[in-house]
Enzyme design. Structure first.
Site, PDB file in Angstrom:
ATOM      1  N   TYR A 205     -23.228  74.538  66.774  1.00  0.00           N
ATOM      2  CA  TYR A 205     -22.744  74.144  68.106  1.00  0.00           C
ATOM      3  C   TYR A 205     -21.436  74.875  68.346  1.00  0.00           C
ATOM      4  O   TYR A 205     -20.545  74.841  67.481  1.00  0.00           O
ATOM      5  CB  TYR A 205     -22.524  72.632  68.158  1.00  0.00           C
ATOM      6  CG  TYR A 205     -21.945  72.122  69.463  1.00  0.00           C
ATOM      7  CD1 TYR A 205     -20.628  71.654  69.533  1.00  0.00           C
ATOM      8  CD2 TYR A 205     -22.711  72.072  70.625  1.00  0.00           C
ATOM      9  CE1 TYR A 205     -20.095  71.177  70.721  1.00  0.00           C
ATOM     10  CE2 TYR A 205     -22.183  71.592  71.823  1.00  0.00           C
ATOM     11  CZ  TYR A 205     -20.875  71.141  71.857  1.00  0.00           C
ATOM     12  OH  TYR A 205     -20.351  70.671  73.046  1.00  0.00           O
TER      13      TYR A 205
ATOM     14  N   ASP B 212     -16.792  81.087  64.368  1.00  0.00           N
ATOM     15  CA  ASP B 212     -16.351  79.926  65.139  1.00  0.00           C
ATOM     16  C   ASP B 212     -15.712  78.950  64.137  1.00  0.00           C
ATOM     17  O   ASP B 212     -16.419  78.194  63.472  1.00  0.00           O
ATOM     18  CB  ASP B 212     -17.542  79.293  65.867  1.00  0.00           C
ATOM     19  CG  ASP B 212     -17.142  77.989  66.560  1.00  0.00           C
ATOM     20  OD1 ASP B 212     -17.989  77.427  67.267  1.00  0.00           O
ATOM     21  OD2 ASP B 212     -15.991  77.555  66.370  1.00  0.00           O
TER      22      ASP B 212
ATOM     23  N   LYS C 103      -9.308  72.017  67.837  1.00  0.00           N
ATOM     24  CA  LYS C 103      -9.074  70.845  66.989  1.00  0.00           C
ATOM     25  C   LYS C 103      -7.703  70.862  66.294  1.00  0.00           C
ATOM     26  O   LYS C 103      -6.671  70.656  66.946  1.00  0.00           O
ATOM     27  CB  LYS C 103     -10.232  70.686  65.997  1.00  0.00           C
ATOM     28  CG  LYS C 103     -11.598  70.451  66.715  1.00  0.00           C
ATOM     29  CD  LYS C 103     -12.725  70.276  65.742  1.00  0.00           C
ATOM     30  CE  LYS C 103     -14.071  70.354  66.421  1.00  0.00           C
ATOM     31  NZ  LYS C 103     -14.478  69.115  67.103  1.00  0.00           N
TER      32      LYS C 103
HETATM   33  P1  KE4 Z   1     -14.571  71.559  72.272  1.00  0.00           P
HETATM   34  O1  KE4 Z   1     -14.932  72.273  73.574  1.00  0.00           O
HETATM   35  O2  KE4 Z   1     -15.265  70.219  72.134  1.00  0.00           O
HETATM   36  O3  KE4 Z   1     -13.047  71.466  72.063  1.00  0.00           O
HETATM   37  O4  KE4 Z   1     -15.082  72.464  71.070  1.00  0.00           O
HETATM   38  C1  KE4 Z   1     -16.423  72.830  71.026  1.00  0.00           C
HETATM   39  C2  KE4 Z   1     -16.784  73.194  69.591  1.00  0.00           C
HETATM   40  C3  KE4 Z   1     -16.898  74.527  69.260  1.00  0.00           C
HETATM   41  N1  KE4 Z   1     -17.182  74.910  67.993  1.00  0.00           N
HETATM   42  C4  KE4 Z   1     -17.365  73.986  67.022  1.00  0.00           C
HETATM   43  C5  KE4 Z   1     -17.676  74.442  65.636  1.00  0.00           C
HETATM   44  C6  KE4 Z   1     -17.253  72.604  67.309  1.00  0.00           C
HETATM   45  O5  KE4 Z   1     -17.439  71.692  66.324  1.00  0.00           O
HETATM   46  C7  KE4 Z   1     -16.964  72.197  68.622  1.00  0.00           C
HETATM   47  C8  KE4 Z   1     -16.884  70.727  69.014  1.00  0.00           C
HETATM   48  N2  KE4 Z   1     -17.247  69.794  68.025  1.00  0.00           N
HETATM   49  C9  KE4 Z   1     -17.766  68.527  68.487  1.00  0.00           C
HETATM   50  C10 KE4 Z   1     -18.051  67.641  67.276  1.00  0.00           C
HETATM   51  N3  KE4 Z   1     -19.134  68.083  66.549  1.00  0.00           N
HETATM   52  C11 KE4 Z   1     -16.826  67.858  69.427  1.00  0.00           C
HETATM   53  C12 KE4 Z   1     -17.116  66.398  69.674  1.00  0.00           C
HETATM   54  C13 KE4 Z   1     -17.591  66.178  71.079  1.00  0.00           C
HETATM   55  O6  KE4 Z   1     -18.396  66.994  71.579  1.00  0.00           O
HETATM   56  O7  KE4 Z   1     -17.162  65.153  71.664  1.00  0.00           O
END
Ligand code: KE4
Length: 427
Positions: free
Chosen positions: A144, A239, A267
């Site tokens: 993701y 990523d 994060k």
């Molecule tokens: P954000 O747009 O949520 O800040 O980041 C996206 C993203 C990109 N790359 C990786 C490896 C990520 O884990 C994420 C976001 N992670 C999720 C949890 N698995 C965020 C939680 C959510 O979607 O509320």
């Protein structure tokens, strides 16, 4: 546990917010039940609006590597806020952050701040396409990278949890250039390069995928991707939104000794405030506006408040023995869980890298998405709720990672293992 006030709040939230949440994974849809509402968080603990206390293994999905409300981060935010929250004009903290990222992650010669992991990966993909003049990208099933259209293909995290790894609303034309391969399958990647000669701009991957649980890169896999991208003139994008500054101060690329062309962060780099970043080779980054033809922008990018929180978060990693502590706690948890599963004759697979972990209820190894899909999600949901009742908050989905922080103590791990021991007896 009494959840009366959370239930009232959730009913109200449902009237005004889709699904009652501002991000789908928070809705407990994967495990059933209703989410609680958090009143306060400090250290490795969170308290809900009904006063229930939990040991937190989600850590706001990764940012809280120092636990919640770390005094250093709170002070940085409070002090900076006195001088303003956002200028939309260059500020000294942006330079300090960029220099710090470059020092901690040597492959990042230049870095651009943005406001989320999604923005970081979306921008890195556009940059890779602009730099190479090629259109196609390779991603891995179950990874993701946020919710940008071209990446919502067999995506992990909430997309997978809700069975829409390919989201509605994304026209086929937007994903026709997104090629897929199973994680840990170098042969499949090689075949994609042979089938799309001169067309692949980049491979993007989570070096340790944490959005389908946790997959561990098999020996030679990351090195193989590096070789293939060099051989075929494509870029390698790590990523590291989740792994960055978590698996080592220089992230997974330091832990596995691989030098990507571009890296994405989020994060931890924001210390709990909205921050994303992407960076890498200067010759690539110099293609970004205002220097070059690849456009990317953001009103709040590099705002002083988020920079102050992020700088404090990163500095804490370099000033303490954070990674030794995270490894010790992770090993303690893993050993305890292994013996509990064995004592109860329940087949589990524990995938852990440092302070990132996942429990799959399956007896076969989990190295990619199709393996992960074989795990017993019903059992996971029961495990989740049994633990929650004992005051242990785990990620509310099989397809997420759990996180330790430097605030977790041996006592917290012992309490968690006692709860797990009781839970496994009821599984
Ligand atoms: P954000 O747009 O949520 O800040 O980041 C996206 C993203 C990109 N790359 C990786 C490896 C990520 O884990 C994420 C976001 N992670 C999720 C949890 N698995 C965020 C939680 C959510 O979607 O509320």
């Amino acid at each position: 546990m009494n959840h009366r006030l959370s239930e009232i709040l959730f009913e109200k939230a449902l009237q005004f917010i889709p699904g009652g949440v501002n991000s789908p994974v928070r809705a407990f849809r994967a495990v059933g039940g209703k989410p609680f509402f958090t009143q306060k968080a400090a250290g490795c603990k969170i308290w809900d609006v009904d006063g229930n206390e939990y040991i937190d293994y989600v850590g706001t999905w990764g940012p809280a590597i120092h636990g919640h409300s770390h005094p250093r981060i709170i002070k940085a935010v409070c002090d900076t806020a006195q001088m303003g929250t956002s200028f939309g004009i260059p500020n000294p903290l942006e330079v300090e952050m960029a220099e710090l990222v470059r020092k901690m992650v040597p492959s990042v010669e230049k870095v651009r701040m943005c406001n989320s992991g999604t923005e970081a990966t979306m921008s890195a993909i556009r940059l890779a396409r602009g730099f190479t003049g090629r259109e196609k990208i390779i991603k891995f099933e179950g990874c993701y990278h946020g919710h940008a259209d071209s990446l919502l293909v067999k995506a992990g995290s909430g997309a997978l949890t809700f069975g829409h790894p390919d989201s509605a609303g994304v026209p086929p034309a937007f994903v026709q250039h997104t090629l897929l391969a199973p994680f840990n399958d170098l042969e499949a990647v090689k075949n994609l390069f042979y089938a799309n000669p001169g067309q692949i701009a980049a491979i993007i991957l989570e070096p340790v995928p944490g959005n389908s649980g946790v997959f561990i890169p098999q020996s030679g896999f990351l090195e193989g991707l590096r070789k293939l991208t060099e051989e075929f003139g494509s870029l390698l994008i790590f990523d590291e939104v989740m792994t960055g500054f978590r698996l080592a101060s220089g992230g997974a690329q330091e832990r596995f000794n691989i030098k990507p062309d571009l890296s994405c962060f989020g994060k931890i780099i924001g210390g709990g405030l909205p921050v994303g970043a992407f960076g890498g080779r200067s010759d690539i980054m110099n293609c970004l506006a205002p220097l070059g033809p690849v456009y990317q922008a953001g009103t709040l990018s590099g705002n002083p408040l988020a920079m102050a929180a992020g700088i404090a978060s990163l500095e804490l990693l370099t000033e303490t023995d954070a990674f030794r502590r995270l490894e010790t706690m992770g090993a303690l948890w893993e050993e305890g869980m292994k013996s509990i599963a064995k004592d109860n004759h329940i087949p589990v697979r524990l995938n852990r890298v440092g302070s990132m972990f996942c429990v799959y209820f399956t007896e076969s190894p989990v190295a990619n998405l199709s393996d992960a899909m074989k795990s017993d999600r019903e059992r996971f949901a029961r495990y989740f709720h049994l633990m929650l009742e004992e005051g242990i908050y785990l990620a509310p989905s099989q397809f997420e990672a759990g996180f330790l922080s430097t605030a977790h103590t041996e006592e917290d791990i012992e309490k968690t293992l006692e709860a797990a021991s009781a839970a496994f007896k009821k599984l």
